[in-house]
Design an enzyme around this catalytic site. Structure first.
Site, short mmCIF file in Angstrom:
data_model
loop_
_atom_site.label_atom_id
_atom_site.label_comp_id
_atom_site.label_asym_id
_atom_site.label_seq_id
_atom_site.Cartn_x
_atom_site.Cartn_y
_atom_site.Cartn_z
N ASN A 195 0.86 -1.18 0.00
CA ASN A 195 0.00 0.00 0.00
C ASN A 195 0.90 1.24 0.00
OD1 ASN A 195 0.79 0.59 2.72
ND2 ASN A 195 -0.85 -0.74 3.49
N LEU A 196 0.29 2.41 -0.09
CA LEU A 196 1.07 3.64 -0.23
C LEU A 196 1.99 3.87 0.96
CD1 LEU A 196 1.69 6.19 -1.84
CD2 LEU A 196 -0.23 7.30 -0.69
N GLU A 198 3.31 1.67 3.01
CA GLU A 198 4.42 0.70 2.96
C GLU A 198 5.43 1.09 1.89
OE1 GLU A 198 1.83 -3.23 4.38
OE2 GLU A 198 1.97 -2.67 2.26
N ASP A 264 -6.43 -7.95 1.33
CA ASP A 264 -6.58 -9.38 1.07
C ASP A 264 -7.42 -9.62 -0.18
OD1 ASP A 264 -5.23 -9.77 3.45
OD2 ASP A 264 -7.04 -10.08 4.63
#
Length: 475
Positions: A195-196, A198, A264
Site C-alpha cells: 500500500n502507499l 508501505e 486481502d
C-alpha cells in the site's frame, strides 16, 4: 479496457502466510461504565471470520478458484475454529501446529457499526514453529498456477526467499502482499502489492507524480520484479512494469465503510485472475473493482464470483458517456494500452441534427474510440455570441452521450480544445465542415507526434446556425 469475468473455476492457487482468526462481538452501547469513562457494551452477537492469509484464501475460494492454504496455528480452540470455517468454505488447509504459540486472534468490539476497541492475542512465531513449511509447499506447488504469499509480519514467512526460489525454479508466478520496510527479502518475486504507506516507508515520500513513478520503477528494477502494484486508498492503484507506461486506476468505492481486509481482497482477485490466464493489467483492473466492493462492507469479507460479475457488467455499462477530463484520461490510457485507436473531435454541438449524427458515425469509423469534446456554455457565448447556446452544456452532453457512435463526451472551458489534446494525445483529430487540414485548431500539435488530422463534411448539408435562423423565421 473491456473487462470480462475470468474462468476462475480453472485457477488453482497455493496461499502461504500468516493465518489468523478475526472475531467480532456486536452489541448495544447505551451507557457509560461507572468504573471508568468507557462505554458498556451488552454483547448480543458473536462472529468469527478467517483473517490474514486465511481471508486471502477465503476470497480465492469465494471466486470459485481452488485454494490450498499453508500456515501456522496454535493448539487451541481458535485454531480449530479457523480450520473448520475455511474447510467449510472449500479451502484445503495444511496447517503446521505450534505447541506453545496461540493462534493469532484479533477481537473487535463493535457497536452501531463502529469499532470501539480491538484486542490482539498473538506471539511472534519462531524458527522452530515453521519447520516443515518449505517441505509442505514443495509437495503442493506442482498443482498450483500461482503462489500467493500473504505476509502480516507474524513469522510464518521467515524464509520467504526459499519460497520465492521454489516458485521461480518451477516457473510459477509468485505474488506477494508485503509487510515492513525491508522489501529486499521479496527480491525475485513476480509482483508485490504494497500500500502507499508501505511503499513510502521503503522509498520515501514523493512530491510529484513523476517522482512517485520514478521511485517505483527503481524499486521494481532493484528487486527484479515483473510488476509493482501500489494501492493508494482514495487515489486508486498504480501498476508499474518495465517497458510499459504506468497504469493509474481510480478508486471505485462510492462509500468507504471499513477498509479491514481490503488488501486481502485485492491480492486474491489479482492472483486468481492471473492464475485464470488474465493479463496483469486486466487482473489489476478486476482487483480494483473488487476493492471498491469490499470497503463498502463491515470487517473482513470475501467478494463472491456473482458479486464481481455484476460489478464488471456495471463497470462496462458505465465505461461510456459523459466523463470529467480526469476520468477520460484514465479511460484513454486503458484503451491505448489495449491497442485501441483514439479519435477526437470537438465543437459546440448546440442543436444536434442529422448532419452531426452522420458526421460522428463517419468519424467513429476512423478508429476504435470516439471522443467528443464540447465547449461549455461560457465558451460557446464567447465563440458564437450572447444568444447561444440554445441548449445548456448538460443537455448537449447527455444527447451526445446517447449516440451509438460516441464513446466519451467531455466539456472544456477554453475557446479551443488544445489543452485537452495535449492531455489525451489522440491518434486522429477530426473536424467537420468547410475546413482545410492546415486550418484545424490543434492539428499542428497532433501532427507533431505522428497523429492524423482529417476533415469530414457534414452530411445532408445541415448546420446549427441555419436551423437557428429557420427557427427565427418561423417565430
Amino acid at each position: 479496457m473491456k473487462l470480462e469475468m475470468p474462468e476462475f473455476q480453472d485457477a488453482r492457487l497455493l496461499v502461504i502466510g500468516d493465518v489468523m482468526l478475526d472475531r467480532y462481538w456486536h452489541g448495544a452501547a447505551s451507557r457509560v461504565s461507572p468504573e471508568a469513562p468507557v462505554p458498556v457494551v451488552r454483547v448480543g452477537n458473536r462472529e468469527d471470520r478467517p483473517g490474514g492469509a486465511g481471508n486471502v484464501a477465503l476470497n480465492v475460494a469465494a471466486l470459485g478458484s481452488a485454494a490450498r492454504l499453508i500456515g501456522v496455528v496454535g493448539d487451541d480452540e481458535a485454531g480449530e475454529e479457523l480450520r473448520s470455517r475455511l474447510s467449510a468454505a472449500g479451502v484445503y488447509c495444511d496447517f503446521l501446529q505450534s505447541d506453545d504459540k496461540p493462534t493469532v486472534t484479533k477481537l473487535r468490539v463493535i457497536s452501531q457499526h463502529q469499532q470501539l476497541i480491538r484486542l490482539d492475542f498473538e506471539q511472534t512465531l519462531e524458527e522452530k514453529d515453521v519447520e516443515g513449511l518449505i517441505n509442505r509447499a514443495s509437495t503442493l506447488i506442482d498443482d498450483a498456477h500461482v503462489i500467493l504469499l500473504s505476509d502480516y509480519g507474524k513469522g510464518a514467512l521467515q524464509d520467504v526467499k526459499a519460497l520465492i526460489d521454489l516458485g521461480r525454479t518451477k516457473g510459477i508466478p509468485i505474488i506477494v502482499d508485503p509487510k515492513g520496510t525491508d522489501f529486499k527479502r521479496y527480491k525475485g518475486a513476480t509482483l508485490i502489492t504494497p500500500n502507499l504507506a508501505e511503499f513510502e516507508a521503503c522509498v520515501g515520500k514523493s512530491t510529484t507524480e513523476d517522482e512517485f513513478v520514478e521511485k517505483g520503477l527503481k524499486l521494481l528494477c532493484d528487486l527484479e520484479l515483473e510488476a509493482l502494484l501500489i494501492t493508494r486508498g482514495e487515489h486508486g492503484m498504480t501498476l508499474l512494469r518495465p517497458d510499459f507506461p504506468e497504469l493509474h486506476l481510480p478508486a471505485r468505492a462510492q462509500e468507504v465503510f471499513d477498509v479491514t481486509g481490503a488488501g486481502d481482497t485485492v491480492i486474491a482477485v489479482l492472483a486468481s485472475a492471473i492464475a485464470a490466464g488474465e493479463s496483469i493489467s486486466d487482473a489489476t483492473a478486476l482487483a480494483n473493482i473488487a476493492a471498491g466492493l469490499v470497503v463498502g462492507k463491515l470487517g473482513t469479507a470475501a467478494i463472491s464470483g456473482p458479486e464481481l460479475r455484476r460489478a464488471i457488467l456495471e463497470e462496462e455499462s458505465s465505461g461510456r458517456g459523459v466523463m470529467t477530463s480526469q476520468q477520460l484520461s484514465f479511460a484513454v490510457q486503458d484503451a491505448k494500452e489495449h491497442g485501441e485507436k483514439i479519435v477526437f473531435t470537438n465543437g459546440c454541438f448546440d442543436i444536434i441534427h442529422a448532419g452531426h449524427v452522420g458526421y460522428l458515425t463517419e468519424a467513429k469509423k476512423l478508429g476504435n474510440r470516439l471522443i467528443v469534446a464540447i465547449n461549455n456554455d461560457a465558451s460557446v457565448r464567447r465563440v458564437k455570441g450572447s444568444g447561444r447556446p440554445i441548449n445548456p452544456v448538460e443537455r448537449r452532453m447527455a444527447v451526445l452521450g446517447g449516440l451509438e457512435a460516441v464513446d466519451w463526451v467531455v466539456n472544456f472551458s477554453e475557446d479551443t480544445p488544445e489543452n485537452l489534446l495535449k492531455q489525451i494525445k489522440p491518434d486522429v483529430l477530426v473536424k467537420g465542415g468547410d475546413y482545410e487540414v492546415d486550418g484545424v485548431v490543434g492539428g499542428d500539435y497532433v501532427s507533431s507526434y505522428g497523429g492524423e488530422v482529417k476533415v469530414l463534411e457534414f452530411l445532408d448539408n445541415c448546420s446549427t446556425s441555419a436551423i437557428v435562423e429557420k427557427m427565427k423565421e418561423v417565430e
